[in-house]
Scaffold this motif. Structure first.
Motif, PDB file in Angstrom:
ATOM      1  N   GLU A  84      -6.136   1.020 -11.344  1.00 48.47           N
ATOM      2  CA  GLU A  84      -5.562   1.206 -12.688  1.00 48.47           C
ATOM      3  C   GLU A  84      -4.151   1.784 -12.631  1.00 48.47           C
ATOM      4  O   GLU A  84      -3.420   1.746 -13.627  1.00 48.47           O
ATOM      5  CB  GLU A  84      -6.473   2.100 -13.536  1.00 48.47           C
ATOM      6  N   GLN A  85      -3.745   2.299 -11.483  1.00 47.09           N
ATOM      7  CA  GLN A  85      -2.401   2.845 -11.323  1.00 47.09           C
ATOM      8  C   GLN A  85      -1.533   1.970 -10.414  1.00 47.09           C
ATOM      9  O   GLN A  85      -0.443   2.391 -10.016  1.00 47.09           O
ATOM     10  CB  GLN A  85      -2.482   4.263 -10.724  1.00 47.09           C
ATOM     11  N   SER A  86      -1.965   0.762 -10.129  1.00 47.52           N
ATOM     12  CA  SER A  86      -1.276  -0.104  -9.189  1.00 47.52           C
ATOM     13  C   SER A  86      -0.476  -1.179  -9.914  1.00 47.52           C
ATOM     14  O   SER A  86      -1.004  -1.877 -10.795  1.00 47.52           O
ATOM     15  CB  SER A  86      -2.285  -0.766  -8.243  1.00 47.52           C
ATOM     16  N   ILE A  87       0.794  -1.314  -9.547  1.00 45.52           N
ATOM     17  CA  ILE A  87       1.673  -2.311 -10.164  1.00 45.52           C
ATOM     18  C   ILE A  87       1.124  -3.717  -9.943  1.00 45.52           C
ATOM     19  O   ILE A  87       1.203  -4.575 -10.829  1.00 45.52           O
ATOM     20  CB  ILE A  87       3.100  -2.182  -9.598  1.00 45.52           C
ATOM     21  N   LEU A  88       0.566  -3.965  -8.774  1.00 43.06           N
ATOM     22  CA  LEU A  88       0.038  -5.288  -8.455  1.00 43.06           C
ATOM     23  C   LEU A  88      -1.000  -5.724  -9.489  1.00 43.06           C
ATOM     24  O   LEU A  88      -0.945  -6.847 -10.010  1.00 43.06           O
ATOM     25  CB  LEU A  88      -0.585  -5.273  -7.052  1.00 43.06           C
ATOM     26  N   VAL A  89      -1.911  -4.853  -9.829  1.00 44.99           N
ATOM     27  CA  VAL A  89      -2.950  -5.181 -10.809  1.00 44.99           C
ATOM     28  C   VAL A  89      -2.332  -5.336 -12.196  1.00 44.99           C
ATOM     29  O   VAL A  89      -2.682  -6.252 -12.952  1.00 44.99           O
ATOM     30  CB  VAL A  89      -4.055  -4.106 -10.814  1.00 44.99           C
ATOM     31  N   HIS A  90      -1.420  -4.451 -12.532  1.00 46.60           N
ATOM     32  CA  HIS A  90      -0.763  -4.524 -13.848  1.00 46.60           C
ATOM     33  C   HIS A  90      -0.113  -5.889 -14.066  1.00 46.60           C
ATOM     34  O   HIS A  90      -0.247  -6.483 -15.147  1.00 46.60           O
ATOM     35  CB  HIS A  90       0.289  -3.420 -13.947  1.00 46.60           C
ATOM     36  N   ARG A  91       0.543  -6.402 -13.051  1.00 50.96           N
ATOM     37  CA  ARG A  91       1.244  -7.679 -13.205  1.00 50.96           C
ATOM     38  C   ARG A  91       0.263  -8.859 -13.178  1.00 50.96           C
ATOM     39  O   ARG A  91       0.499  -9.877 -13.847  1.00 50.96           O
ATOM     40  CB  ARG A  91       2.315  -7.823 -12.124  1.00 50.96           C
ATOM     41  N   VAL A 149       0.839  -1.190   0.000  1.00 50.60           N
ATOM     42  CA  VAL A 149       0.000   0.000   0.000  1.00 50.60           C
ATOM     43  C   VAL A 149       0.882   1.251   0.000  1.00 50.60           C
ATOM     44  O   VAL A 149       1.648   1.496   0.927  1.00 50.60           O
ATOM     45  CB  VAL A 149      -0.946   0.010   1.212  1.00 50.60           C
ATOM     46  N   HIS A 150       0.787   2.009  -1.081  1.00 47.36           N
ATOM     47  CA  HIS A 150       1.579   3.227  -1.313  1.00 47.36           C
ATOM     48  C   HIS A 150       3.071   2.946  -1.128  1.00 47.36           C
ATOM     49  O   HIS A 150       3.810   3.766  -0.570  1.00 47.36           O
ATOM     50  CB  HIS A 150       1.121   4.359  -0.396  1.00 47.36           C
ATOM     51  N   LYS A 151       3.498   1.813  -1.626  1.00 46.77           N
ATOM     52  CA  LYS A 151       4.902   1.405  -1.523  1.00 46.77           C
ATOM     53  C   LYS A 151       5.529   1.424  -2.914  1.00 46.77           C
ATOM     54  O   LYS A 151       4.992   0.835  -3.858  1.00 46.77           O
ATOM     55  CB  LYS A 151       5.011  -0.011  -0.933  1.00 46.77           C
ATOM     56  N   ARG A 152       6.669   2.074  -3.012  1.00 43.95           N
ATOM     57  CA  ARG A 152       7.388   2.077  -4.279  1.00 43.95           C
ATOM     58  C   ARG A 152       8.101   0.734  -4.470  1.00 43.95           C
ATOM     59  O   ARG A 152       8.551   0.130  -3.501  1.00 43.95           O
ATOM     60  CB  ARG A 152       8.414   3.219  -4.324  1.00 43.95           C
ATOM     61  N   PRO A 153       8.202   0.267  -5.703  1.00 47.34           N
ATOM     62  CA  PRO A 153       8.891  -1.003  -5.936  1.00 47.34           C
ATOM     63  C   PRO A 153      10.389  -0.860  -5.687  1.00 47.34           C
ATOM     64  O   PRO A 153      10.957   0.229  -5.826  1.00 47.34           O
ATOM     65  CB  PRO A 153       8.598  -1.284  -7.407  1.00 47.34           C
ATOM     66  N   THR A 154      11.035  -1.950  -5.309  1.00 43.20           N
ATOM     67  CA  THR A 154      12.486  -1.911  -5.096  1.00 43.20           C
ATOM     68  C   THR A 154      13.227  -1.762  -6.413  1.00 43.20           C
ATOM     69  O   THR A 154      14.361  -1.296  -6.431  1.00 43.20           O
ATOM     70  CB  THR A 154      12.954  -3.187  -4.379  1.00 43.20           C
ATOM     71  N   ALA A 155      12.622  -2.183  -7.500  1.00 38.38           N
ATOM     72  CA  ALA A 155      13.237  -2.032  -8.821  1.00 38.38           C
ATOM     73  C   ALA A 155      12.153  -1.695  -9.825  1.00 38.38           C
ATOM     74  O   ALA A 155      11.159  -2.412  -9.949  1.00 38.38           O
ATOM     75  CB  ALA A 155      13.962  -3.307  -9.233  1.00 38.38           C
ATOM     76  N   ALA A 156      12.321  -0.583 -10.540  1.00 37.61           N
ATOM     77  CA  ALA A 156      11.359  -0.208 -11.570  1.00 37.61           C
ATOM     78  C   ALA A 156      11.694  -0.948 -12.859  1.00 37.61           C
ATOM     79  O   ALA A 156      12.657  -1.684 -12.947  1.00 37.61           O
ATOM     80  CB  ALA A 156      11.373   1.302 -11.780  1.00 37.61           C
ATOM     81  N   GLY A 157      10.898  -0.737 -13.877  1.00 37.83           N
ATOM     82  CA  GLY A 157      11.115  -1.426 -15.145  1.00 37.83           C
ATOM     83  C   GLY A 157       9.785  -1.728 -15.789  1.00 37.83           C
ATOM     84  O   GLY A 157       8.734  -1.248 -15.359  1.00 37.83           O
ATOM     85  N   ARG A 158       9.815  -2.582 -16.817  1.00 37.59           N
ATOM     86  CA  ARG A 158       8.572  -2.852 -17.540  1.00 37.59           C
ATOM     87  C   ARG A 158       7.563  -3.566 -16.671  1.00 37.59           C
ATOM     88  O   ARG A 158       6.362  -3.517 -16.935  1.00 37.59           O
ATOM     89  CB  ARG A 158       8.854  -3.647 -18.806  1.00 37.59           C
ATOM     90  N   GLY A 159       8.018  -4.236 -15.590  1.00 38.68           N
ATOM     91  CA  GLY A 159       7.095  -4.882 -14.668  1.00 38.68           C
ATOM     92  C   GLY A 159       6.207  -3.898 -13.942  1.00 38.68           C
ATOM     93  O   GLY A 159       5.132  -4.254 -13.467  1.00 38.68           O
ATOM     94  N   SER A 160       6.651  -2.654 -13.856  1.00 37.30           N
ATOM     95  CA  SER A 160       5.858  -1.644 -13.146  1.00 37.30           C
ATOM     96  C   SER A 160       4.767  -1.048 -14.022  1.00 37.30           C
ATOM     97  O   SER A 160       3.818  -0.434 -13.511  1.00 37.30           O
ATOM     98  CB  SER A 160       6.761  -0.520 -12.638  1.00 37.30           C
ATOM     99  N   GLY A 161       4.905  -1.190 -15.353  1.00 36.42           N
ATOM    100  CA  GLY A 161       3.909  -0.583 -16.241  1.00 36.42           C
ATOM    101  C   GLY A 161       3.857   0.919 -16.109  1.00 36.42           C
ATOM    102  O   GLY A 161       2.802   1.530 -16.322  1.00 36.42           O
TER     103      GLY A 161
END
Length: 357
Positions: A312-319, A288-300
């Motif tokens: 729609e803005q959440s990395i979890l849903v994107h993946r 929750v409101h946590k930045r990923p440890t590594a960005a990239g295409r996985g983050s969308g």
């Protein structure tokens, strides 16, 4: 006369061979074979273990082998799963309130993956694809994959895994063409490793504490049968992900069984800082409101694992919505989108109060 003698010799030889075959078959003891379970090498055929009354794919389990299921199951491309447990006679697993039970050496967890032509009716014309064995050896747990033959009469050991094309109808009524993957032994370790130890995932108190295939509470049944010791009168239970419990509890129960085997302390994805186990209490650990440890295409191109109020803005849903290798989560065990789970997680994130700048 010579032809008659030859005929008799051939007939006697055939009869002798047939008798030897029958005697060899009869020499195999009925029921589970503990010596085969604890042998240094895996058996070539699934039937060698004696887990089933016959080699037929849908044979009843042998005495001492018990069917069970989970409150929530790991999604595997809509495959139906049939689970069995075997604990050596006179021994029992030890209860743990949070982790998978401590099973004695010689125990086996047996899981068969199957598909029907239409998964809206998964029992109709169902075909077994693979059976995975988790065996507790003296040196620890090991995984042995077995692939079923076309005739559905035997499953053969396949350490390199395999792929099988599956055409079916999803539970939602959508045609599916699945490139189903049977994992190899090294891939099994990716999901089952905690602090470099190979461990089972499913059979914990919270995921077993419900009425199972036999129509009785599984923890009470296991206790009565001597399979389990130490269970309290009121053990924890996970809510069904698609039941009537509060939305947040159901979403976290889904994440627990589908993601927490890697996303927990000691798990394969612990360096992500994302901890999705049921007993994690810090919302930041959930993402929750946590930045990923590594960005990239996985983050969308999204900034947070979970952006409260904005699925729609959440990395979890994107993946979860992706089927692209290197992006999709979980990384193994699925090639199609679990649409029902995506809708659940989207609803949960949308229900969170947005974070104000």
């Amino acid at each position: 006369m010579s032809h008659s003698r030859n005929f008799r010799r051939v007939t006697q030889a055939l009869l002798g061979a047939a008798l030897a075959f029958i005697l060899a078959a009869c020499s195999q003891p009925a029921g589970v074979r503990d010596t085969v379970i604890l042998a240094d090498k895996p058996a070539e055929k699934l039937s060698d273990y004696g887990f089933f009354a016959s080699t037929n794919a849908h044979a009843a389990p042998s005495d001492g082998v018990r069917a069970y299921d989970l409150v929530n199951a790991l999604f595997s491309d809509y495959a139906a799963k049939h689970r069995l447990v075997y604990v050596p006679k006179g021994q029992s697993a030890t209860y743990n309130p949070d982790k998978v039970f401590d099973f004695p050496v010689g125990s086996v967890l047996i899981k068969t993956f199957a598909f029907a032509p239409d998964m809206r009716d998964p029992a109709l014309n169902e075909r077994y694809i693979e059976t995975r064995l988790l065996i507790h050896k003296p040196q620890g747990w090991v995984a042995y994959p077995y692939i079923w033959n076309e005739a559905q009469t035997e499953a053969v050991y396949s350490p390199v895994g395999g792929r099988q094309p599956i055409e079916t109808i999803s539970p939602e009524g959508r045609p599916l063409a699945i490139d189903y993957s049977v994992p190899n032994q090294n891939q099994c370790k990716e999901c089952h490793s905690v602090d470099d130890d190979f461990v089972p995932i499913g059979p914990s108190a919270r995921n077993l504490n419900h009425v199972g295939p036999a129509g009785v509470n599984q923890l009470a049944d296991w206790t009565a049968r001597g399979i389990l010791t130490g269970a309290p009168a009121d053990p924890p239970a996970a809510p069904p992900a698609y039941g009537d419990a509060p939305l947040a509890d159901r979403a976290r129960a889904w994440l627990d069984i589908n993601c927490a085997h890697c996303h927990k302390a000691g798990g394969g994805a612990s360096n992500s800082g994302l901890f999705l186990a049921w007993n994690e209490t810090d919302p930041t650990g959930w993402g929750v409101h946590k930045r990923p440890t590594a960005a990239g295409r996985g983050s969308g191109q999204n900034l947070f694992v979970i952006e409260p109020g904005h699925p729609e803005q959440s990395i979890l849903v994107h993946r979860m919505e992706s089927t692209e290798p290197g992006v999709l989560m979980p990384e193994l065990g699925r090639t199609v989108v679990d649409e029902k789970a995506v809708a659940l997680i989207q609803q949960w994130i949308a229900s969170m109060p947005p974070v104000t700048p």
